[in-house]
Write a protein that holds these residues in place. Sequence first.
Motif, PDB file in Angstrom:
ATOM      1  N   ASN A   8       0.848  -1.196   0.000  1.00 20.80           N
ATOM      2  CA  ASN A   8       0.000   0.000   0.000  1.00 20.80           C
ATOM      3  C   ASN A   8       0.882   1.243   0.000  1.00 20.80           C
ATOM      4  O   ASN A   8       1.512   1.567   0.999  1.00 20.80           O
ATOM      5  CB  ASN A   8      -0.920  -0.044   1.229  1.00 20.80           C
ATOM      6  N   ARG A   9       0.957   1.916  -1.157  1.00 18.42           N
ATOM      7  CA  ARG A   9       1.759   3.134  -1.281  1.00 18.42           C
ATOM      8  C   ARG A   9       1.024   4.115  -2.185  1.00 18.42           C
ATOM      9  O   ARG A   9       0.081   3.758  -2.884  1.00 18.42           O
ATOM     10  CB  ARG A   9       3.144   2.833  -1.877  1.00 18.42           C
ATOM     11  N   GLY A  10       1.477   5.363  -2.200  1.00 21.20           N
ATOM     12  CA  GLY A  10       0.878   6.381  -3.041  1.00 21.20           C
ATOM     13  C   GLY A  10       1.068   6.090  -4.523  1.00 21.20           C
ATOM     14  O   GLY A  10       1.788   5.156  -4.916  1.00 21.20           O
ATOM     15  N   ARG A  11       0.436   6.901  -5.345  1.00 20.08           N
ATOM     16  CA  ARG A  11       0.534   6.737  -6.792  1.00 20.08           C
ATOM     17  C   ARG A  11       1.990   6.835  -7.250  1.00 20.08           C
ATOM     18  O   ARG A  11       2.760   7.645  -6.743  1.00 20.08           O
ATOM     19  CB  ARG A  11      -0.283   7.818  -7.501  1.00 20.08           C
ATOM     20  N   ASN A  23       1.386  18.816 -16.358  1.00 19.55           N
ATOM     21  CA  ASN A  23       0.198  18.136 -15.857  1.00 19.55           C
ATOM     22  C   ASN A  23       0.548  16.683 -15.523  1.00 19.55           C
ATOM     23  O   ASN A  23       0.068  15.746 -16.163  1.00 19.55           O
ATOM     24  CB  ASN A  23      -0.914  18.206 -16.904  1.00 19.55           C
ATOM     25  N   MET A  24       1.376  16.507 -14.503  1.00 18.05           N
ATOM     26  CA  MET A  24       1.824  15.166 -14.127  1.00 18.05           C
ATOM     27  C   MET A  24       0.660  14.347 -13.564  1.00 18.05           C
ATOM     28  O   MET A  24      -0.154  14.859 -12.796  1.00 18.05           O
ATOM     29  CB  MET A  24       2.932  15.243 -13.070  1.00 18.05           C
ATOM     30  N   PRO A  25       0.555  13.070 -13.902  1.00 19.14           N
ATOM     31  CA  PRO A  25      -0.501  12.227 -13.346  1.00 19.14           C
ATOM     32  C   PRO A  25      -0.531  12.229 -11.822  1.00 19.14           C
ATOM     33  O   PRO A  25      -1.599  12.173 -11.216  1.00 19.14           O
ATOM     34  CB  PRO A  25      -0.168  10.830 -13.894  1.00 19.14           C
ATOM     35  N   LEU A  26       0.635  12.301 -11.206  1.00 20.10           N
ATOM     36  CA  LEU A  26       0.697  12.330  -9.747  1.00 20.10           C
ATOM     37  C   LEU A  26       0.008  13.566  -9.191  1.00 20.10           C
ATOM     38  O   LEU A  26      -0.737  13.493  -8.203  1.00 20.10           O
ATOM     39  CB  LEU A  26       2.160  12.288  -9.290  1.00 20.10           C
ATOM     40  N   PHE A  27       0.226  14.722  -9.814  1.00 18.15           N
ATOM     41  CA  PHE A  27      -0.421  15.960  -9.357  1.00 18.15           C
ATOM     42  C   PHE A  27      -1.925  15.930  -9.647  1.00 18.15           C
ATOM     43  O   PHE A  27      -2.725  16.429  -8.850  1.00 18.15           O
ATOM     44  CB  PHE A  27       0.223  17.171 -10.028  1.00 18.15           C
ATOM     45  N   GLU A  28      -2.309  15.337 -10.774  1.00 21.07           N
ATOM     46  CA  GLU A  28      -3.733  15.175 -11.081  1.00 21.07           C
ATOM     47  C   GLU A  28      -4.421  14.335 -10.010  1.00 21.07           C
ATOM     48  O   GLU A  28      -5.530  14.661  -9.559  1.00 21.07           O
ATOM     49  CB  GLU A  28      -3.911  14.503 -12.447  1.00 21.07           C
ATOM     50  N   SER A  29      -3.766  13.255  -9.621  1.00 20.14           N
ATOM     51  CA  SER A  29      -4.325  12.376  -8.601  1.00 20.14           C
ATOM     52  C   SER A  29      -4.468  13.112  -7.277  1.00 20.14           C
ATOM     53  O   SER A  29      -5.463  12.952  -6.559  1.00 20.14           O
ATOM     54  CB  SER A  29      -3.427  11.146  -8.432  1.00 20.14           C
ATOM     55  N   MET A  30      -3.487  13.934  -6.959  1.00 21.03           N
ATOM     56  CA  MET A  30      -3.535  14.700  -5.721  1.00 21.03           C
ATOM     57  C   MET A  30      -4.739  15.638  -5.700  1.00 21.03           C
ATOM     58  O   MET A  30      -5.508  15.687  -4.718  1.00 21.03           O
ATOM     59  CB  MET A  30      -2.238  15.501  -5.562  1.00 21.03           C
ATOM     60  N   ALA A  31      -4.949  16.360  -6.799  1.00 21.84           N
ATOM     61  CA  ALA A  31      -6.083  17.284  -6.872  1.00 21.84           C
ATOM     62  C   ALA A  31      -7.407  16.527  -6.772  1.00 21.84           C
ATOM     63  O   ALA A  31      -8.349  16.984  -6.104  1.00 21.84           O
ATOM     64  CB  ALA A  31      -6.014  18.079  -8.170  1.00 21.84           C
ATOM     65  N   LYS A  32      -7.475  15.371  -7.404  1.00 17.20           N
ATOM     66  CA  LYS A  32      -8.702  14.569  -7.374  1.00 17.20           C
ATOM     67  C   LYS A  32      -9.023  14.126  -5.947  1.00 17.20           C
ATOM     68  O   LYS A  32     -10.177  14.224  -5.503  1.00 17.20           O
ATOM     69  CB  LYS A  32      -8.528  13.350  -8.279  1.00 17.20           C
ATOM     70  N   PRO A  66       9.912   8.125  -5.339  1.00 14.64           N
ATOM     71  CA  PRO A  66      10.572   7.585  -6.537  1.00 14.64           C
ATOM     72  C   PRO A  66      10.273   8.318  -7.840  1.00 14.64           C
ATOM     73  O   PRO A  66      11.188   8.669  -8.583  1.00 14.64           O
ATOM     74  CB  PRO A  66      10.074   6.139  -6.586  1.00 14.64           C
ATOM     75  N   VAL A  67       8.986   8.549  -8.158  1.00 17.40           N
ATOM     76  CA  VAL A  67       8.687   9.142  -9.453  1.00 17.40           C
ATOM     77  C   VAL A  67       9.138  10.595  -9.529  1.00 17.40           C
ATOM     78  O   VAL A  67       9.475  11.095 -10.616  1.00 17.40           O
ATOM     79  CB  VAL A  67       7.182   9.029  -9.784  1.00 17.40           C
ATOM     80  N   ALA A  69       4.473  15.760   2.742  1.00 14.02           N
ATOM     81  CA  ALA A  69       5.482  14.727   2.543  1.00 14.02           C
ATOM     82  C   ALA A  69       6.792  15.230   1.953  1.00 14.02           C
ATOM     83  O   ALA A  69       7.857  14.693   2.254  1.00 14.02           O
ATOM     84  CB  ALA A  69       4.920  13.612   1.669  1.00 14.02           C
ATOM     85  N   ASN A  70       6.761  16.256   1.101  1.00 11.64           N
ATOM     86  CA  ASN A  70       8.002  16.769   0.523  1.00 11.64           C
ATOM     87  C   ASN A  70       7.781  18.186  -0.003  1.00 11.64           C
ATOM     88  O   ASN A  70       6.645  18.662  -0.094  1.00 11.64           O
ATOM     89  CB  ASN A  70       8.519  15.844  -0.588  1.00 11.64           C
ATOM     90  N   ARG A  71       8.870  18.849  -0.354  1.00  9.86           N
ATOM     91  CA  ARG A  71       8.793  20.250  -0.786  1.00  9.86           C
ATOM     92  C   ARG A  71       8.046  20.416  -2.104  1.00  9.86           C
ATOM     93  O   ARG A  71       7.342  21.410  -2.307  1.00  9.86           O
ATOM     94  CB  ARG A  71      10.208  20.832  -0.902  1.00  9.86           C
ATOM     95  N   ILE A  72       8.199  19.473  -3.020  1.00  5.30           N
ATOM     96  CA  ILE A  72       7.483  19.592  -4.297  1.00  5.30           C
ATOM     97  C   ILE A  72       5.980  19.529  -4.067  1.00  5.30           C
ATOM     98  O   ILE A  72       5.219  20.308  -4.654  1.00  5.30           O
ATOM     99  CB  ILE A  72       7.930  18.496  -5.280  1.00  5.30           C
ATOM    100  N   PHE A  73       5.529  18.640  -3.195  1.00  2.00           N
ATOM    101  CA  PHE A  73       4.105  18.588  -2.875  1.00  2.00           C
ATOM    102  C   PHE A  73       3.645  19.899  -2.231  1.00  2.00           C
ATOM    103  O   PHE A  73       2.546  20.385  -2.512  1.00  2.00           O
ATOM    104  CB  PHE A  73       3.813  17.415  -1.945  1.00  2.00           C
ATOM    105  N   GLU A  74       4.458  20.460  -1.351  1.00  2.00           N
ATOM    106  CA  GLU A  74       4.117  21.748  -0.735  1.00  2.00           C
ATOM    107  C   GLU A  74       3.905  22.816  -1.807  1.00  2.00           C
ATOM    108  O   GLU A  74       2.914  23.558  -1.786  1.00  2.00           O
ATOM    109  CB  GLU A  74       5.220  22.196   0.213  1.00  2.00           C
ATOM    110  N   MET A  75       4.839  22.894  -2.756  1.00  2.00           N
ATOM    111  CA  MET A  75       4.760  23.900  -3.816  1.00  2.00           C
ATOM    112  C   MET A  75       3.566  23.656  -4.717  1.00  2.00           C
ATOM    113  O   MET A  75       2.834  24.582  -5.085  1.00  2.00           O
ATOM    114  CB  MET A  75       6.066  23.895  -4.618  1.00  2.00           C
ATOM    115  N   CYS A  76       3.328  22.391  -5.074  1.00  2.00           N
ATOM    116  CA  CYS A  76       2.191  22.049  -5.925  1.00  2.00           C
ATOM    117  C   CYS A  76       0.871  22.385  -5.242  1.00  2.00           C
ATOM    118  O   CYS A  76      -0.034  22.970  -5.849  1.00  2.00           O
ATOM    119  CB  CYS A  76       2.247  20.565  -6.271  1.00  2.00           C
ATOM    120  N   LEU A  77       0.755  22.042  -3.969  1.00  5.26           N
ATOM    121  CA  LEU A  77      -0.477  22.293  -3.225  1.00  5.26           C
ATOM    122  C   LEU A  77      -0.731  23.783  -3.046  1.00  5.26           C
ATOM    123  O   LEU A  77      -1.865  24.256  -3.178  1.00  5.26           O
ATOM    124  CB  LEU A  77      -0.414  21.590  -1.867  1.00  5.26           C
TER     125      LEU A  77
END
Length: 390
Positions: free
Chosen positions: A41-44, A299-308, A256-257, A358-366
């Motif tokens: 069980n891990r994130g996208r 428009n990375m799939p990971l960021f799309e999943s986060m918004a969803k 990883p991604v 979880a990380n700086r990129i997620f902070e910036m994206c959010l």
Amino acid sequence: MRHFNTEGVCRPEEHYMVRLDDRLAWIKAELVDKRKYFVVNRGRQYGKTTTLNALERYLKEEYIVLALDFQLMGAEDFADEATFVRVFASAVLEGLALAGADGREDLRKPLEELTDKAVNSSLNELFVRLSGMCRAAPKPIVLMIDEIDSASNNQVFLDFLAQIRGYYLKRDKMPAFHSVILAGVYDIKNLKLRLRPEKEHQYNSPWNIAAKFKVDMSFSAAQIADMLGGYEADHHTGMDIGAVAEEIYAYTSGYPVLVSAICKCISEELPREEGHEDSAAPWSKRSVEQAVAILLKENMPLFESMAKQLDLYPELRSMIEDILYRGKRIPFSPEEKSINLGVMFGFLKEEDGHVAVANRIFEMCLLNLFMAKEAITSDVFSQGETDRIG
């Protein structure tokens, strides 16, 4: 040639496989050989499918591995119990063929009878025949199912898990799968959240027999440096390997991604940018920052999943806004629903006893997501656009 692969992780291939072999050896010895049932069980885009594919190859000498993928099954395949039994029996037959065990009629025939559309079989009948298959098999059978999220929004799948649980509890008296491995973003405890059940029942697990999967699938700064070292041996860029690896880790926390995407961007996109005509020039701490800026515009799939997921769970969104906008310090408690979801999706982590992104990129994206949403919905923004157009 060593390379960066955006489907899995950033790696010189052989460096990654050495690390993966260590992980597979632990999974086999501590989980599969000990007859555990567990969930990866891990994130996208966290390397789940890569790990399962490698594990299938790793186990095949000692086990018959039935590797199934629920993403290949449509919603209509879960329409009712009889339909699911027919489709699942067909998938197991295909899995036997891929595992090289389709030559055994005593394994195939009982399941082939269930694939007849004229027969309305129950889950109980399916598992009676699966138990017979396990009894007749020349080697222990491991059932591996990827993308369980694709099936988790219907009751038939939960009933299927309950059957697996029942046979697990009775496996000392009757044959059953030696080990069962499920992979997906949602953990079993939270599957019922997708069914919108009554609140008091939403955490009752249909599969509370699962062992803990304590495998760190992220990368440390040292492991990133090791991979970059392999790349440097081939390309001679002159990079400061340690400094670049630390900077990548500072932005990604080893997701990883994200590690892969940054490296691929530096390797393939930045050399085409103005000022980077020399292919060695991009590999620096500055280039990591530039790569992150580019990724945040894509428009990375990971960021799309986060918004969803934030749209699906407004309480999770509100909590993250409190952390990022207002600096609110929220004690870490995995029993709290929003925290549990955020950790499960890979958005949140525990840091010094408190909830953190979880990380700086997620902070910036959010932050970009929240500010864009606020601008679009604010009266001041709407009035400013009206005045500009007028």
